[in-house]
Design a protein around this motif. Structure first.
Motif, mmCIF file in Angstrom:
data_model
loop_
_atom_site.group_PDB
_atom_site.id
_atom_site.type_symbol
_atom_site.label_atom_id
_atom_site.label_comp_id
_atom_site.label_asym_id
_atom_site.label_seq_id
_atom_site.Cartn_x
_atom_site.Cartn_y
_atom_site.Cartn_z
ATOM 1 N N ALA A 1 -0.048 0.855 -0.348
ATOM 2 C CA ALA A 1 -1.316 0.337 0.171
ATOM 3 C C ALA A 1 -2.442 0.484 -0.848
ATOM 4 O O ALA A 1 -2.622 1.546 -1.442
ATOM 5 N N GLN A 2 -3.211 -0.590 -1.022
ATOM 6 C CA GLN A 2 -4.328 -0.585 -1.964
ATOM 7 C C GLN A 2 -5.684 -0.548 -1.272
ATOM 8 O O GLN A 2 -6.716 -0.425 -1.932
ATOM 9 N N ASN A 3 -5.679 -0.677 0.052
ATOM 10 C CA ASN A 3 -6.931 -0.629 0.798
ATOM 11 C C ASN A 3 -6.648 -0.185 2.229
ATOM 12 O O ASN A 3 -5.483 -0.005 2.623
ATOM 13 N N TYR A 4 -7.718 -0.062 3.006
ATOM 14 C CA TYR A 4 -7.589 0.441 4.370
ATOM 15 C C TYR A 4 -6.744 -0.487 5.241
ATOM 16 O O TYR A 4 -5.897 -0.033 6.017
ATOM 17 N N ALA A 5 -6.933 -1.803 5.116
ATOM 18 C CA ALA A 5 -6.205 -2.758 5.945
ATOM 19 C C ALA A 5 -4.703 -2.673 5.682
ATOM 20 O O ALA A 5 -3.892 -2.724 6.616
ATOM 21 N N GLN A 6 -4.306 -2.543 4.435
ATOM 22 C CA GLN A 6 -2.883 -2.458 4.102
ATOM 23 C C GLN A 6 -2.267 -1.151 4.614
ATOM 24 O O GLN A 6 -1.142 -1.143 5.123
ATOM 25 N N LEU A 7 -3.011 -0.070 4.482
ATOM 26 C CA LEU A 7 -2.521 1.206 4.991
ATOM 27 C C LEU A 7 -2.373 1.154 6.505
ATOM 28 O O LEU A 7 -1.384 1.638 7.074
ATOM 29 N N LEU A 8 -3.350 0.536 7.167
ATOM 30 C CA LEU A 8 -3.319 0.395 8.622
ATOM 31 C C LEU A 8 -2.100 -0.421 9.056
ATOM 32 O O LEU A 8 -1.385 -0.046 9.998
#
Length: 436
Positions: free
Chosen positions: A104-111
């Motif tokens: 994940a490179q940002n919050y949306a991807q981690l989510l």
């Protein structure tokens, strides 16, 4: 001459230790993959520039929403299909998505990756609970469930040790991928070695129909049972506190005592794994022994007594003036309060209709995870953000103390469940004497 059913039953019973061991190992991976974020929150927060509320949502609500709600259709499938295969496929799915969290490179991807973990893990516990209940009779079920539940503390402890060290040496991305990928191999082993038992194997006299009841019957039957209602509330509120404290507990040590992830992982990981396992397995065995002497109801009272004794030590963890004092208090707290899962799930499965065992487990997990895992970390993160103007870097300490203060509420539910179960047992004894 033995029938095929008899030989299948004997094989299931002969290999039930192996089945329980592999289901426990699966739960170990489940909880390790789920809780790895606890030791990685601080480096993830710094790397992706997140708030405590965002961390709480990733660790809790985003995972719990899909994990809990999808558990219902999975349990429906498990109550009529092959439970072993469901567990194996689910393990492969969540292991893959755990590894993807590391990309994940940002919050949306981690989510999104965490949602995938929740979707996969939805297929683990309901069929596992159902299989264990079929393999072990009521007077041995709390002990078996306690062994299964040891996957929580062992998975959390090992994930803390491994995650903390790997994050310190190689970064949080390597740490999270390292705990995810091995689950793919375990999925194959589960598929090949776990035995699918006949439904009701441990209680053949209770089987009255092979037809699966309607979906709504799962909800109506559990709600109509007062003892089950109180047990579900007790385990749910306990999980609310537990998920709040475990999700942010390691971050609290890092912030309040200015420690790195490796130090916290190496100290807290073994403590949680060893002490938690002693508490969980030992508590389950004690619960079985007490139940054989005095009735199943004492299992619920045992949980209430131990949780009451743990309360002062829970508070001391977050009021401690030093790291050693906090760790010592946590050791005692974990020892006293980590035995609740085995008796809770055993009692719920004992009350459940046999054809609804997986469904009752899924309903219990639905409530536990939507409220406990969904709200616990998110509310703690929100409280920490709210307290920051007043307490600065110590805001998380007081947010965790606030969540720990909820503990008397679940204690009451466990005590009330024990009272109701005792009344049920007394009525059954009286009816038995009348029948004689």
């Amino acid at each position: 001459m033995r029938t095929d059913m008899e030989s299948a039953d004997e094989r299931a019973l002969r290999r039930r230790g192996l089945t329980l061991g592999l289901l426990t190992l699966t739960y170990f991976f489940s909880y390790m993959d789920r809780q790895i974020l606890a030791i990685l929150m601080e480096p993830i927060r710094r790397d992706l520039d997140l708030t405590d509320l965002q961390l709480g949502l990733v660790a809790g609500f985003a995972f719990a929403l899909f994990y809990a709600t999808l558990g219902i259709p999975v349990a429906r499938l498990a109550d009529r299909g092959n439970r072993r295969n469901i567990v194996a496929v689910s393990l492969a799915v969540w292991s893959l998505f755990t590894a993807l969290c590391g990309l994940a490179q940002n919050y949306a991807q981690l989510l999104a990756a965490r949602i995938g973990v929740g979707i996969g893990e939805a297929g683990s516990s309901p069929p596992s609970h159902s299989m264990i209940a079929d393999l072990y009779p009521p007077d041995r079920r709390a002990g078996a469930m306690a062994i299964y539940a040891s996957g929580v503390v062992l998975g959390g402890g090992f994930g803390t040790i491994l995650g903390g060290w790997l994050a310190h040496q190689y970064g949080w991305r390597t740490a999270i991928m390292a705990v995810g990928l091995p689950g793919l191999a375990l999925a194959v082993i589960v598929r090949l070695l776990v035995v699918e038992p006949r439904r009701g194997l441990s209680e053949p006299a209770r089987i009255t129909s092979t037809t699966q009841p309607p979906l709504g019957e799962g909800f109506t039957t559990i709600w109509a049972n007062p003892a089950a209602r109180h047990l579900v509330m007790g385990v749910t509120l306990t999980s609310l506190v537990g998920y709040a404290l475990t999700s942010f507990g390691l971050t609290y040590y890092i912030r309040s005592y200015n420690l790195d992830t490796a130090t916290v992982g190496l100290v807290l990981g073994p403590l949680v794994a060893i002490v938690g396992t002693i508490s969980g397995v030992g508590g389950g065995m004690i619960a079985d022994r007490w139940a054989r002497k005095a009735g199943q109801h004492v299992q619920s009272w045992l949980v209430a007594i131990l949780k009451t004794a743990a309360m002062p030590f829970m508070a001391l963890v977050y009021l401690a003036p030093s790291f050693p004092v906090a760790v010592a208090a946590q050791a005692v707290s974990v020892l006293l309060q980590s035995s609740y899962l085995g008796p809770s799930f055993a009692l719920i499965q004992g009350l459940a209709p046999i054809r609804l065992r997986a469904m009752w487990a899924a309903i219990t997990l639905l409530v536990i995870n939507l409220i406990g895992l969904g709200l616990g970390p998110a509310v703690t993160g929100a409280l920490s953000d709210l307290y920051r103007p007043y307490f600065g870097t110590e805001s998380l300490r007081y947010a965790l103390l606030t969540m720990a203060a909820i503990t008397p509420w679940p204690i009451w539910h466990y005590w009330r469940a024990g009272q109701i179960l005792k009344q049920i047992e007394a009525g059954a004894d009286a009816a038995g004497r009348t029948g004689d």
